[in-house]
Design a protein around this motif. Structure first.
Motif, PDB file in Angstrom:
ATOM      1  N   GLY A 231      -3.106  24.386  -9.438  1.00 11.53           N
ATOM      2  CA  GLY A 231      -2.437  24.537 -10.727  1.00 11.53           C
ATOM      3  C   GLY A 231      -1.084  23.848 -10.820  1.00 11.53           C
ATOM      4  O   GLY A 231      -0.436  23.889 -11.861  1.00 11.53           O
ATOM      5  N   LEU A 232      -0.650  23.216  -9.721  1.00 10.54           N
ATOM      6  CA  LEU A 232       0.649  22.544  -9.753  1.00 10.54           C
ATOM      7  C   LEU A 232       0.432  21.037  -9.885  1.00 10.54           C
ATOM      8  O   LEU A 232      -0.495  20.476  -9.314  1.00 10.54           O
ATOM      9  CB  LEU A 232       1.436  22.828  -8.479  1.00 10.54           C
ATOM     10  CG  LEU A 232       2.010  24.245  -8.366  1.00 10.54           C
ATOM     11  CD1 LEU A 232       2.513  24.493  -6.965  1.00 10.54           C
ATOM     12  CD2 LEU A 232       3.107  24.474  -9.400  1.00 10.54           C
ATOM     13  N   ASP A 233       1.338  20.438 -10.657  1.00 10.81           N
ATOM     14  CA  ASP A 233       1.216  19.009 -10.920  1.00 10.81           C
ATOM     15  C   ASP A 233       1.921  18.219  -9.819  1.00 10.81           C
ATOM     16  O   ASP A 233       3.146  18.215  -9.718  1.00 10.81           O
ATOM     17  CB  ASP A 233       1.852  18.707 -12.281  1.00 10.81           C
ATOM     18  CG  ASP A 233       1.714  17.234 -12.626  1.00 10.81           C
ATOM     19  OD1 ASP A 233       0.814  16.570 -12.049  1.00 10.81           O
ATOM     20  OD2 ASP A 233       2.497  16.762 -13.461  1.00 10.81           O
ATOM     21  N   PHE A 234       1.117  17.595  -8.929  1.00 11.64           N
ATOM     22  CA  PHE A 234       1.697  16.801  -7.846  1.00 11.64           C
ATOM     23  C   PHE A 234       1.680  15.328  -8.233  1.00 11.64           C
ATOM     24  O   PHE A 234       0.652  14.678  -8.170  1.00 11.64           O
ATOM     25  CB  PHE A 234       0.908  16.996  -6.548  1.00 11.64           C
ATOM     26  CG  PHE A 234       1.283  18.236  -5.796  1.00 11.64           C
ATOM     27  CD1 PHE A 234       2.235  18.193  -4.791  1.00 11.64           C
ATOM     28  CD2 PHE A 234       0.675  19.454  -6.091  1.00 11.64           C
ATOM     29  CE1 PHE A 234       2.585  19.338  -4.096  1.00 11.64           C
ATOM     30  CE2 PHE A 234       1.022  20.604  -5.405  1.00 11.64           C
ATOM     31  CZ  PHE A 234       1.973  20.553  -4.404  1.00 11.64           C
ATOM     32  N   THR A 235       2.844  14.819  -8.629  1.00 15.14           N
ATOM     33  CA  THR A 235       2.918  13.382  -8.910  1.00 15.14           C
ATOM     34  C   THR A 235       3.166  12.654  -7.591  1.00 15.14           C
ATOM     35  O   THR A 235       3.492  13.281  -6.577  1.00 15.14           O
ATOM     36  CB  THR A 235       4.082  13.083  -9.873  1.00 15.14           C
ATOM     37  OG1 THR A 235       5.270  13.595  -9.282  1.00 15.14           O
ATOM     38  CG2 THR A 235       3.857  13.708 -11.229  1.00 15.14           C
ATOM     39  N   GLY A 236       3.047  11.336  -7.619  1.00 12.42           N
ATOM     40  CA  GLY A 236       3.292  10.541  -6.414  1.00 12.42           C
ATOM     41  C   GLY A 236       4.646  10.846  -5.786  1.00 12.42           C
ATOM     42  O   GLY A 236       4.727  11.203  -4.610  1.00 12.42           O
ATOM     43  N   PRO A 237       5.737  10.740  -6.547  1.00  8.52           N
ATOM     44  CA  PRO A 237       7.053  10.999  -5.970  1.00  8.52           C
ATOM     45  C   PRO A 237       7.172  12.391  -5.344  1.00  8.52           C
ATOM     46  O   PRO A 237       7.849  12.558  -4.327  1.00  8.52           O
ATOM     47  CB  PRO A 237       7.993  10.857  -7.169  1.00  8.52           C
ATOM     48  CG  PRO A 237       7.286   9.933  -8.081  1.00  8.52           C
ATOM     49  CD  PRO A 237       5.822  10.224  -7.915  1.00  8.52           C
TER      50      PRO A 237
ATOM     51  N   THR B  26       7.078   3.616  -0.901  1.00 12.87           N
ATOM     52  CA  THR B  26       7.367   4.324  -2.153  1.00 12.87           C
ATOM     53  C   THR B  26       7.615   3.354  -3.299  1.00 12.87           C
ATOM     54  O   THR B  26       7.214   3.608  -4.424  1.00 12.87           O
ATOM     55  CB  THR B  26       8.611   5.236  -2.026  1.00 12.87           C
ATOM     56  OG1 THR B  26       9.681   4.451  -1.504  1.00 12.87           O
ATOM     57  CG2 THR B  26       8.357   6.393  -1.094  1.00 12.87           C
ATOM     58  N   GLN B  27       8.256   2.223  -2.999  1.00 11.90           N
ATOM     59  CA  GLN B  27       8.577   1.282  -4.066  1.00 11.90           C
ATOM     60  C   GLN B  27       7.377   0.410  -4.431  1.00 11.90           C
ATOM     61  O   GLN B  27       7.224   0.001  -5.569  1.00 11.90           O
ATOM     62  CB  GLN B  27       9.723   0.359  -3.631  1.00 11.90           C
ATOM     63  CG  GLN B  27      10.991   1.069  -3.246  1.00 11.90           C
ATOM     64  CD  GLN B  27      11.689   1.678  -4.437  1.00 11.90           C
ATOM     65  OE1 GLN B  27      11.944   1.011  -5.423  1.00 11.90           O
ATOM     66  NE2 GLN B  27      11.962   2.972  -4.348  1.00 11.90           N
ATOM     67  N   GLY B  28       6.558   0.084  -3.434  1.00 12.78           N
ATOM     68  CA  GLY B  28       5.419  -0.796  -3.685  1.00 12.78           C
ATOM     69  C   GLY B  28       5.821  -2.257  -3.774  1.00 12.78           C
ATOM     70  O   GLY B  28       4.993  -3.145  -3.839  1.00 12.78           O
ATOM     71  N   PHE B  29       7.129  -2.514  -3.782  1.00 10.11           N
ATOM     72  CA  PHE B  29       7.610  -3.880  -3.889  1.00 10.11           C
ATOM     73  C   PHE B  29       8.940  -3.995  -3.144  1.00 10.11           C
ATOM     74  O   PHE B  29       9.801  -3.137  -3.295  1.00 10.11           O
ATOM     75  CB  PHE B  29       7.820  -4.247  -5.363  1.00 10.11           C
ATOM     76  CG  PHE B  29       8.719  -5.440  -5.563  1.00 10.11           C
ATOM     77  CD1 PHE B  29       8.247  -6.718  -5.318  1.00 10.11           C
ATOM     78  CD2 PHE B  29      10.041  -5.274  -5.985  1.00 10.11           C
ATOM     79  CE1 PHE B  29       9.082  -7.817  -5.473  1.00 10.11           C
ATOM     80  CE2 PHE B  29      10.878  -6.370  -6.151  1.00 10.11           C
ATOM     81  CZ  PHE B  29      10.381  -7.640  -5.902  1.00 10.11           C
TER      82      PHE B  29
ATOM     83  N   ASP C 106       0.830  -1.214   0.000  1.00 10.62           N
ATOM     84  CA  ASP C 106       0.000   0.000   0.000  1.00 10.62           C
ATOM     85  C   ASP C 106       0.861   1.259   0.000  1.00 10.62           C
ATOM     86  O   ASP C 106       1.850   1.329   0.727  1.00 10.62           O
ATOM     87  CB  ASP C 106      -0.861   0.055   1.276  1.00 10.62           C
ATOM     88  CG  ASP C 106      -1.842  -1.087   1.342  1.00 10.62           C
ATOM     89  OD1 ASP C 106      -1.988  -1.801   0.323  1.00 10.62           O
ATOM     90  OD2 ASP C 106      -2.457  -1.271   2.404  1.00 10.62           O
ATOM     91  N   PRO C 107       0.450   2.255  -0.765  1.00  4.42           N
ATOM     92  CA  PRO C 107       1.091   3.560  -0.612  1.00  4.42           C
ATOM     93  C   PRO C 107       0.531   4.250   0.634  1.00  4.42           C
ATOM     94  O   PRO C 107      -0.432   3.770   1.230  1.00  4.42           O
ATOM     95  CB  PRO C 107       0.676   4.301  -1.874  1.00  4.42           C
ATOM     96  CG  PRO C 107      -0.622   3.689  -2.259  1.00  4.42           C
ATOM     97  CD  PRO C 107      -0.588   2.263  -1.798  1.00  4.42           C
ATOM     98  N   PHE C 108       1.156   5.372   1.007  1.00  2.00           N
ATOM     99  CA  PHE C 108       0.617   6.139   2.127  1.00  2.00           C
ATOM    100  C   PHE C 108      -0.732   6.706   1.728  1.00  2.00           C
ATOM    101  O   PHE C 108      -0.933   7.160   0.604  1.00  2.00           O
ATOM    102  CB  PHE C 108       1.555   7.303   2.483  1.00  2.00           C
ATOM    103  CG  PHE C 108       2.815   6.853   3.160  1.00  2.00           C
ATOM    104  CD1 PHE C 108       3.032   5.512   3.446  1.00  2.00           C
ATOM    105  CD2 PHE C 108       3.778   7.777   3.526  1.00  2.00           C
ATOM    106  CE1 PHE C 108       4.186   5.096   4.080  1.00  2.00           C
ATOM    107  CE2 PHE C 108       4.941   7.369   4.158  1.00  2.00           C
ATOM    108  CZ  PHE C 108       5.155   6.036   4.417  1.00  2.00           C
TER     109      PHE C 108
END
Lengths: 251, 357
Positions: free
Chosen positions: B177-183, B255-258, B160-162
């Motif tokens: 207006g800002l692009d929030f990606t997962g990282p 963060t890795q998921g694996f 699971d991610p946070f």
């Protein structure tokens, strides 16, 4: 109750009392059932040749070496086998053999480390000044690292540091070891000063003559047992002691 | 760096400096994202290594106990998170519960490693800790039979991610207006954790505990004669260092998921130790610098070595990986020659080395 061996009477005022203490060191029984006591305010020395078991006795007292048999009483309480750090908190401090100053720390930092068990900051600062008054040489070099000091100065630092824990009993292990003769003299003067400050001292020494000269009483140790004990001045003139430790012929 | 950030001696420049660093840290992920999201991921991994180095610094730098199996605590934290928040056991506990559990479990393992090694020093301690690290990894590899706990070498997937309510750290969204990606989201989380860890480290260093560790590192017998409970203090160093590792491991898993045992090999322990040593054992800023350098330089090389060779010789002569190890070795040799106490040495270490000359 007068003790015929030690020549000192009564154990009511004894700050430190060893009875039938046995300590093994590396499989060898280095201390074979010794009795010894140090009264409040006294300066007592434990002398003997190299390998007689003096240092092992000290290690046994301050919990650095497990006690095999016998008891150690400090201030009326049984402290046999208690760890060193706990004893320091109860006023029993020691200066280990080879001084053990923190070489990379400055003199001031070393002294502050000595007050580790205390939390009265203001009083610590005044006590550090008192130590500097006692050892002016240390004051001159207060910001120098302890590793740069001479052997004698390191011994002073080690003693000053031990004093900062406000000990009632101070155990000194071979303070004159490896020092130049002039410095040895100086160190013994220091021991006397500290004693006059009201600290009870058990001094372990190979240098029998000087140790007996500054002490009230003395014990002579030989292969793990106490062979002689009594008034320091008497021991100093005892023919057997003179022959064995002061380099004179018995005749 | 020290003089610049000294609030007492030089408050104005220090505050300006701190403000600039703050702004840079806030803007950084967007600048990196403009180059490529991969760089945000690399940065996150670098921050994880900074966290690990700061944790190891407590053990090695402060208390002077050489630990060659530190990555085991990272593994313990990662596996704790993975087991409690993945389909593997069908447990999906929220991260704010799992991370403290991970820290606690790692802390327990830290004490477990510390207890039998209390009387060991130097080389002997190094060998035992090295063995411990390997034991943990081998357990992870083999605890799939008879009861499948760790899923062996296949590792655990779909971790699971946070997530806080409906806000997931793994999903991309546009806020203001800002692009929030997962990282990028994880980046901010990591920065907050990092700041907390730095503050804890600074406070520790100047505390009674810090002084006790200093004394133990210098001379253990003398430390005892000062009234320091050396046993408890050494255990505390191991346990604290380990719990930082455990928290980092949990974040790593999320963060890795694996995760699989392969991420926790001996080389990783050595890498973290190198970061601490290169940067400057015992100096928090030095350790951070060491971790950042050793995390980024290989990545930069990965992106520059191959194209540079193509342009110069028209073909790939040396693999980037080889160059990396070559430069790494060279850097360590140069360091030992010119700055043996690290790039930003701690004042004390410097004195220690000088007094040994």
């Amino acid at each position: 109750m007068s003790d015929p061996v030690t020549g000192s009477s009564g154990s009511a005022s004894a700050l430190l009392e060893l009875s039938k203490l046995e300590v093994a060191y590396g499989g060898i029984q280095a201390v074979k059932g010794i009795d010894l006591h140090v009264d409040k305010g006294e300066l007592v020395c434990l002398i003997g040749a190299n390998g007689a078991g003096k240092t092992t006795t000290l290690k046994g007292i301050c919990g650095l070496q497990p006690v095999k048999r016998g008891t150690i009483r400090y201030d009326g309480k049984d402290i046999t086998g208690r760890p060193a750090f706990e004893l320091v908190r109860n006023g029993l401090a020691m200066v280990p053999e080879g001084r053990g100053v923190f070489g990379a720390l400055t003199i001031e930092e070393n002294l502050a480390m000595g007050a580790y068990v205390r939390d009265d900051r203001a009083a610590i600062a005044t006590d550090i000044e008192r130590i500097f008054h006692l050892f002016p040489r240390l004051k001159e070099r207060r910001r120098q690292t302890a590793g740069t000091l001479s052997g004698g100065e390191q011994q002073m630092l080690a003693m000053g540091r031990a004093l900062l824990s406000k000990p009632r009993l101070l155990l000194l292990d071979e303070p004159s070891m490896g020092l130049a003769p002039l410095m040895v003299q100086k160190v013994f003067e220091t021991v006397m000063t500290v004693s006059q400050e009201g600290v009870t001292i058990l001094l372990i020494e190979q240098n029998a003559k000087l140790a007996l000269e500054v002490s009230n009483r003395g014990y002579v140790m030989e292969s793990g047992a106490i062979t002689l004990a009594g008034d320091a001045k008497t021991l100093l003139h005892d023919p057997a002691v003179r022959a064995a430790y002061l380099g004179e012929s018995a005749a | 760096m020290h003089a610049l950030l000294d609030l007492k001696q030089n408050p104005r420049t220090a505050w300006i400096g701190l403000a600039l660093i703050g702004v840079a840290l806030v803007v950084l992920p967007f600048a990196l994202a403009a180059v490529g999201t991969a760089w945000v991921r690399i940065t996150n991994l670098a921050i994880l290594f900074v966290l690990l180095s700061l944790g190891l610094n407590i053990v090695v730098g402060f208390a002077g106990l050489l630990d060659l199996g530190y990555i085991a605590f990272y593994a313990v934290g990662a596996y704790t998170y993975a087991l409690l928040a993945s389909p593997h056991f069908n447990l999906h506990l929220p991260f704010w519960i799992v991370l403290p559990i991970g820290a606690a479990v790692a802390c327990f393992f830290g004490a477990l490693l510390g207890a039998p090694t209390l009387k060991l020093r130097g080389d002997y301690l190094a060998i035992v800790t090295l063995g411990f690290g390997e034991i943990v990894r081998i357990f992870m590899n083999n605890l799939s039979q008879p009861v499948n706990i760790t899923n062996g070498p296949q590792g655990i997937t779909l971790i699971d991610p946070f997530r806080i309510g409906s806000f997931s750290f793994a999903e991309r969204e546009t806020i203001a207006g800002l692009d929030f990606t997962g990282p990028v989201k994880y980046y901010y989380f990591l920065i907050v954790v990092l700041l907390a860890v730095i503050v804890i480290n600074l406070r520790l260093q100047n505390s009674r505990i810090g002084r006790a560790w200093e004394a133990i590192r210098e001379d253990e017998i003398a430390a005892r004669a000062m009234g320091i409970n050396t046993r408890n203090m050494k255990l505390l160093a191991f346990a604290m260092g380990a719990s930082f590792g455990g928290v980092s491991g949990g974040i790593f898993a999320a963060t890795q998921g694996f995760i699989s045992p392969e991420s926790f090999v001996l080389v990783e322990s050595i890498m973290v130790l190198s970061m601490v040593v290169l940067g400057g054992m015992g100096n928090i800023w030095g350790v951070i610098l060491g971790a950042v350098l050793l995390s980024f330089v290989p990545e930069v090389l990965r992106y520059t070595v191959a194209p540079a060779q193509q342009a110069l010789f028209g073909r790939l002569l040396i693999e980037p990986e080889v160059i990396r190890m070559l430069l790494f070795g060279l850097a360590l040799v140069l360091m030992m020659l010119f700055r043996p106490a690290g790039i930003l040495p701690s004042a004390l270490r410097k004195r220690e080395l000088e007094s040994r000359k």
